[in-house]
Design an enzyme around this catalytic site. Structure first.
Site, PDB file in Angstrom:
ATOM      1  N   PHE A 299       0.791  -1.228   0.000  1.00 39.11           N
ATOM      2  CA  PHE A 299       0.000   0.000   0.000  1.00 39.11           C
ATOM      3  C   PHE A 299       0.829   1.288   0.000  1.00 39.11           C
ATOM      4  O   PHE A 299       0.413   2.298   0.576  1.00 39.11           O
ATOM      5  CB  PHE A 299      -0.963   0.006   1.193  1.00 39.11           C
ATOM      6  CG  PHE A 299      -1.631  -1.319   1.431  1.00 39.11           C
ATOM      7  CD1 PHE A 299      -2.322  -1.941   0.402  1.00 39.11           C
ATOM      8  CD2 PHE A 299      -1.543  -1.948   2.652  1.00 39.11           C
ATOM      9  CE1 PHE A 299      -2.937  -3.184   0.605  1.00 39.11           C
ATOM     10  CE2 PHE A 299      -2.143  -3.188   2.865  1.00 39.11           C
ATOM     11  CZ  PHE A 299      -2.839  -3.803   1.841  1.00 39.11           C
ATOM     12  N   CYS A 300       1.966   1.287  -0.673  1.00 38.58           N
ATOM     13  CA  CYS A 300       2.842   2.464  -0.736  1.00 38.58           C
ATOM     14  C   CYS A 300       3.146   2.997   0.661  1.00 38.58           C
ATOM     15  O   CYS A 300       3.301   4.209   0.871  1.00 38.58           O
ATOM     16  CB  CYS A 300       2.214   3.563  -1.599  1.00 38.58           C
ATOM     17  SG  CYS A 300       2.095   3.118  -3.333  1.00 38.58           S
TER      18      CYS A 300
END
Length: 467
Positions: free
Chosen positions: A413-414
């Site tokens: 998720f970055c």
């Protein structure tokens, strides 16, 4: 000032997994507490669209906050990119015949386009609660906005952030930025920041600029951060604070002045306006003193014959060189206006009911482990990350999409440092050695119904039974 989103009275739930409702962030004089569960049904009943959504209807009367979608597809990936709101689509369709150059023409199309662009700036500024001397600069997204701010920092600025941030709030800052450990609670975050700023100010003068950069709500867990308290600490030490509101703004009002933050960044594509727009809003002095983020037409007052004979303008145009994203600005402004006109309390209660149902359903599945940073009952927005023990998350996501037409996000998720830490903590907390290296994330929003959540829970139950 109270925490970013202060929970009202505790809800009764069959397990401590049910989160407290997240009250809206409001300016002084607006109601700050959502009604308790006993009044939730009445609140929902006052809003026909929300009531229809709560009942799982897909035939609710179309309104500005109705979202577009594909029949049969269940979108539970709002935290990555929210679907397009009717308000955004209608605003763009209305303007398209008049689409023309902004700030660059005398014709009727150009005048109409310029007016629409600048009115959009005003509406977005109102939505974010900007002060009279703040700038509202249109960018591509939150990442672009925070990179712009990083480029505008005065020389020698020290930046302080936390290890739990999205990459957009970790990577743009200059070398020497202080990255504080992921806190175990909102109170720990406040104490940690206080200690860090006290140490930075030890032996240093007030003239050394410091910027604190924090999220409003985690893109991994949905947990809400104590932004107002962090801002109070930052200003106590003469520091400024920038708020990454990409995940908070779609779920709760964000009032820059009421929170007393110096800068705020948001993304249109997470706010139901998927036309490539973002915003950086906040204090004008650093922005007017910095070199333009982009060099080009629109950012200049005059360009001489010599190579570097340029006088740059001030104000938002200084950092908006080139042809601006008119349609994106108009779409975002339309959604902001629709959200301001909506019953945010009813929308909030609906989302929190769905979120509690989702989390309780996940907790009932023995092979599913939720990721979290704070306590299970901490306030949060409609985001839940989890893993299925013994199953690769990418494979689970693919199976959910192919067999059940459910769209989730899988990966880190970055937010790699945070996600990896939470995966390790989940393994320890649940006594599991078979958790995968990446996670799944379900995120909800305006178009989500209880039927969608039940469909996901039933699909996961089938997958875990197959194990």
């Amino acid at each position: 000032m109270s925490t970013t989103v202060a929970p009202p009275a505790r809800r009764t739930a069959p397990a401590d997994l049910a989160p407290d409702p997240v009250a809206a962030v409001t300016a002084p004089g607006r109601p700050a507490d959502a009604p308790a569960d006993s009044t939730a049904a009445a609140a929902l009943a006052t809003d026909s669209t929300v009531a229809a959504l709560a009942a799982g209807s897909t035939a609710a009367a179309a309104g500005p906050l109705d979202v577009l979608g594909v029949p049969g597809q269940i979108n539970l990936d709002y935290a990555a990119t929210a679907p397009c709101a009717r308000a955004a689509a209608d605003a763009v369709a209305e303007l398209l015949p008049w689409y023309g150059s902004v700030h660059r023409g005398a014709g009727a199309l150009s005048r109409r386009s310029t007016l629409a662009y600048e009115r959009s700036r005003e509406r977005v500024g109102d939505f974010l609660g900007v002060r009279a001397d703040d700038h509202v600069i249109f960018t591509r997204n939150t990442t672009d906005a925070l990179n712009l701010l990083a480029r505008a920092l005065p020389a020698g600025t020290r930046v302080v952030t936390f290890g739990g941030e999205h990459h957009a709030n970790l990577l743009p800052w200059p070398a020497g930025a202080v990255r504080l450990p992921v806190p175990g609670s909102p109170a720990t975050a406040v104490r940690s920041l206080d200690a860090a700023l006290r140490e930075l100010r030890r032996g240093a003068t007030e003239a050394v600029p410091i910027l604190v950069a924090v999220t409003g709500a985690s893109n991994v867990t949905g947990e809400v951060w104590p932004v107002a308290e962090l801002a109070l600490v930052a200003h106590r030490y003469g520091a400024r604070i920038a708020l990454d509101a990409a995940q908070l703004a779609p779920h709760a009002p964000v009032d820059l002045a009421a929170l007393d933050v110096d800068y705020v960044a948001v993304s249109g594509h997470k706010l139901y306006a998927p036309f490539g727009i973002g915003v950086l809003a906040g204090r004008s002095d650093w922005l007017d003193a910095a070199p333009p983020y982009l060099a080009g037409g629109g950012a200049t007052l005059a360009v001489g014959a010599a190579t570097h004979d340029v006088r740059w303008t001030t104000g938002p145009a200084r950092h908006e060189a080139g042809t601006p994203n008119l349609l994106g600005a108009v779409a975002l402004a339309a959604v902001c206006q629709a959200l301001e006109a909506a019953d945010r309390t009813a929308l909030h209660l609906h989302e929190q009911a769905l979120l509690a149902h989702l989390r309780a359903g996940l907790a009932a599945l023995p092979e599913v482990c939720e990721l979290r940073t704070f306590a299970a009952e901490a306030p949060r927005v409609g985001i839940v990350s989890f893993v299925v023990a013994g199953r690769d998350s990418a494979e689970v996501a693919a199976e959910l999409a192919q067999r059940w037409q459910i769209g989730l996000r899988d990966g880190l998720f970055c937010a790699h440092p945070l996600a990896r830490r939470l995966l390790a903590e989940a393994a320890s907390r649940n006594g599991r050695a078979d958790l995968p290296a990446t996670a799944l994330r379900a995120s909800i929003g305006l178009g989500t119904t209880r039927r969608h959540v039940d469909h996901l829970l039933a699909a996961l139950a089938t997958l875990t039974d197959a194990n």
